[in-house]
Design a protein around this motif. Structure first.
Motif, PDB file in Angstrom:
ATOM      1  N   LEU A  81      10.621 -13.251   1.818  1.00 14.07           N
ATOM      2  CA  LEU A  81      10.391 -12.248   0.777  1.00 14.07           C
ATOM      3  C   LEU A  81       9.133 -11.433   1.053  1.00 14.07           C
ATOM      4  O   LEU A  81       9.104 -10.226   0.812  1.00 14.07           O
ATOM      5  N   ASN A  82       8.089 -12.081   1.578  1.00 16.45           N
ATOM      6  CA  ASN A  82       6.866 -11.355   1.946  1.00 16.45           C
ATOM      7  C   ASN A  82       7.145 -10.336   3.038  1.00 16.45           C
ATOM      8  O   ASN A  82       6.633  -9.210   2.996  1.00 16.45           O
ATOM      9  N   ASP A  83       7.954 -10.730   4.019  1.00 18.50           N
ATOM     10  CA  ASP A  83       8.323  -9.800   5.091  1.00 18.50           C
ATOM     11  C   ASP A  83       9.070  -8.590   4.521  1.00 18.50           C
ATOM     12  O   ASP A  83       8.810  -7.445   4.903  1.00 18.50           O
ATOM     13  N   LYS A  84       9.996  -8.849   3.615  1.00 19.61           N
ATOM     14  CA  LYS A  84      10.750  -7.757   2.993  1.00 19.61           C
ATOM     15  C   LYS A  84       9.817  -6.850   2.189  1.00 19.61           C
ATOM     16  O   LYS A  84       9.955  -5.624   2.215  1.00 19.61           O
ATOM     17  N   LEU A  85       8.874  -7.455   1.473  1.00 23.57           N
ATOM     18  CA  LEU A  85       7.922  -6.688   0.682  1.00 23.57           C
ATOM     19  C   LEU A  85       7.064  -5.807   1.577  1.00 23.57           C
ATOM     20  O   LEU A  85       6.854  -4.622   1.284  1.00 23.57           O
ATOM     21  N   GLN A  86       6.574  -6.352   2.677  1.00 27.20           N
ATOM     22  CA  GLN A  86       5.758  -5.564   3.602  1.00 27.20           C
ATOM     23  C   GLN A  86       6.550  -4.403   4.187  1.00 27.20           C
ATOM     24  O   GLN A  86       6.016  -3.295   4.334  1.00 27.20           O
ATOM     25  N   ALA A  87       7.821  -4.644   4.489  1.00 29.09           N
ATOM     26  CA  ALA A  87       8.667  -3.570   5.019  1.00 29.09           C
ATOM     27  C   ALA A  87       8.841  -2.468   3.971  1.00 29.09           C
ATOM     28  O   ALA A  87       8.760  -1.272   4.294  1.00 29.09           O
ATOM     29  N   ARG A  88       9.042  -2.850   2.740  1.00 25.83           N
ATOM     30  CA  ARG A  88       9.201  -1.865   1.658  1.00 25.83           C
ATOM     31  C   ARG A  88       7.905  -1.090   1.430  1.00 25.83           C
ATOM     32  O   ARG A  88       7.926   0.107   1.190  1.00 25.83           O
ATOM     33  N   GLU A  89       6.776  -1.791   1.493  1.00 24.21           N
ATOM     34  CA  GLU A  89       5.494  -1.119   1.323  1.00 24.21           C
ATOM     35  C   GLU A  89       5.273  -0.096   2.430  1.00 24.21           C
ATOM     36  O   GLU A  89       4.777   1.003   2.172  1.00 24.21           O
ATOM     37  N   ALA A  90       5.662  -0.442   3.652  1.00 29.25           N
ATOM     38  CA  ALA A  90       5.539   0.501   4.764  1.00 29.25           C
ATOM     39  C   ALA A  90       6.430   1.719   4.529  1.00 29.25           C
ATOM     40  O   ALA A  90       6.030   2.863   4.797  1.00 29.25           O
ATOM     41  N   GLU A  91       7.628   1.495   3.998  1.00 24.17           N
ATOM     42  CA  GLU A  91       8.535   2.604   3.682  1.00 24.17           C
ATOM     43  C   GLU A  91       7.927   3.515   2.620  1.00 24.17           C
ATOM     44  O   GLU A  91       8.000   4.747   2.731  1.00 24.17           O
ATOM     45  N   VAL A  92       7.319   2.917   1.610  1.00 25.64           N
ATOM     46  CA  VAL A  92       6.693   3.698   0.537  1.00 25.64           C
ATOM     47  C   VAL A  92       5.552   4.545   1.102  1.00 25.64           C
ATOM     48  O   VAL A  92       5.419   5.730   0.772  1.00 25.64           O
ATOM     49  N   ILE A  93       4.749   3.955   1.964  1.00 28.85           N
ATOM     50  CA  ILE A  93       3.631   4.703   2.571  1.00 28.85           C
ATOM     51  C   ILE A  93       4.166   5.886   3.373  1.00 28.85           C
ATOM     52  O   ILE A  93       3.632   6.998   3.287  1.00 28.85           O
ATOM     53  N   GLU A  94       5.212   5.674   4.148  1.00 29.19           N
ATOM     54  CA  GLU A  94       5.801   6.758   4.931  1.00 29.19           C
ATOM     55  C   GLU A  94       6.344   7.854   4.016  1.00 29.19           C
ATOM     56  O   GLU A  94       6.169   9.053   4.289  1.00 29.19           O
ATOM     57  N   LEU A  95       6.982   7.461   2.932  1.00 32.44           N
ATOM     58  CA  LEU A  95       7.500   8.451   1.984  1.00 32.44           C
ATOM     59  C   LEU A  95       6.361   9.220   1.314  1.00 32.44           C
ATOM     60  O   LEU A  95       6.468  10.434   1.097  1.00 32.44           O
ATOM     61  N   GLN A  96       5.271   8.533   1.003  1.00 30.21           N
ATOM     62  CA  GLN A  96       4.121   9.206   0.418  1.00 30.21           C
ATOM     63  C   GLN A  96       3.543  10.237   1.386  1.00 30.21           C
ATOM     64  O   GLN A  96       3.173  11.350   0.984  1.00 30.21           O
ATOM     65  N   LYS A  97       3.485   9.883   2.670  1.00 34.44           N
ATOM     66  CA  LYS A  97       2.999  10.827   3.677  1.00 34.44           C
ATOM     67  C   LYS A  97       3.899  12.060   3.732  1.00 34.44           C
ATOM     68  O   LYS A  97       3.417  13.190   3.838  1.00 34.44           O
ATOM     69  N   LYS A  98       5.199  11.857   3.668  1.00 32.74           N
ATOM     70  CA  LYS A  98       6.140  12.970   3.707  1.00 32.74           C
ATOM     71  C   LYS A  98       5.966  13.878   2.487  1.00 32.74           C
ATOM     72  O   LYS A  98       6.013  15.102   2.601  1.00 32.74           O
ATOM     73  N   VAL A  99       5.759  13.268   1.335  1.00 40.08           N
ATOM     74  CA  VAL A  99       5.547  14.059   0.111  1.00 40.08           C
ATOM     75  C   VAL A  99       4.281  14.895   0.240  1.00 40.08           C
ATOM     76  O   VAL A  99       4.259  16.086  -0.103  1.00 40.08           O
TER      77      VAL A  99
END
Length: 109
Positions: A81-99
């Motif tokens: 679950l921690n691995d999945k959470l870290q992957a999601r957090e990385a996705e959120v950061i990438e999306l924030q950069k795109k925004v």
């Protein structure tokens, strides 16, 4: 629920099987299997052997319901679950950069 019943229930859940599924595989009624899981009935040696084979383990493995094994399984789930959470957090950061990039592009014009 006794320790053996909890162990059998955990194994059943890990396989994604219902009580009905396991009862059919053991050729017993659903209420009879439910009584095994809840510890209402004592399980004879031949039934224990049948259950251990069903879950692909030795009788000793089935009967060894140590807390350390449960802790290990729980820790594995937490790590996953921690691995999945870290992957999601990385996705959120990438999306924030795109925004931010899109916002800056819109305001440059």
């Amino acid at each position: 629920m006794n320790a053996l019943g909890k162990r059998i229930r955990l194994l059943r859940h890990q396989k994604g099987w219902s009580q009905e599924d396991v009862a059919k595989r053991l050729d017993i009624s659903i209420p009879a299997f439910s009584k095994i899981e809840t510890g209402i009935t004592d399980v004879n040696l031949s039934r224990l052997n049948q259950i251990s084979r069903l879950f692909g383990m030795s009788l000793v493995q089935l009967l060894s319901t140590s807390d350390s094994e449960q802790e290990r399984q729980t820790q594995e789930e937490i790590n996953e679950l921690n691995d999945k959470l870290q992957a999601r957090e990385a996705e959120v950061i990438e999306l924030q950069k795109k925004v931010i990039d899109l916002y800056e592009q819109l305001h440059k014009k």
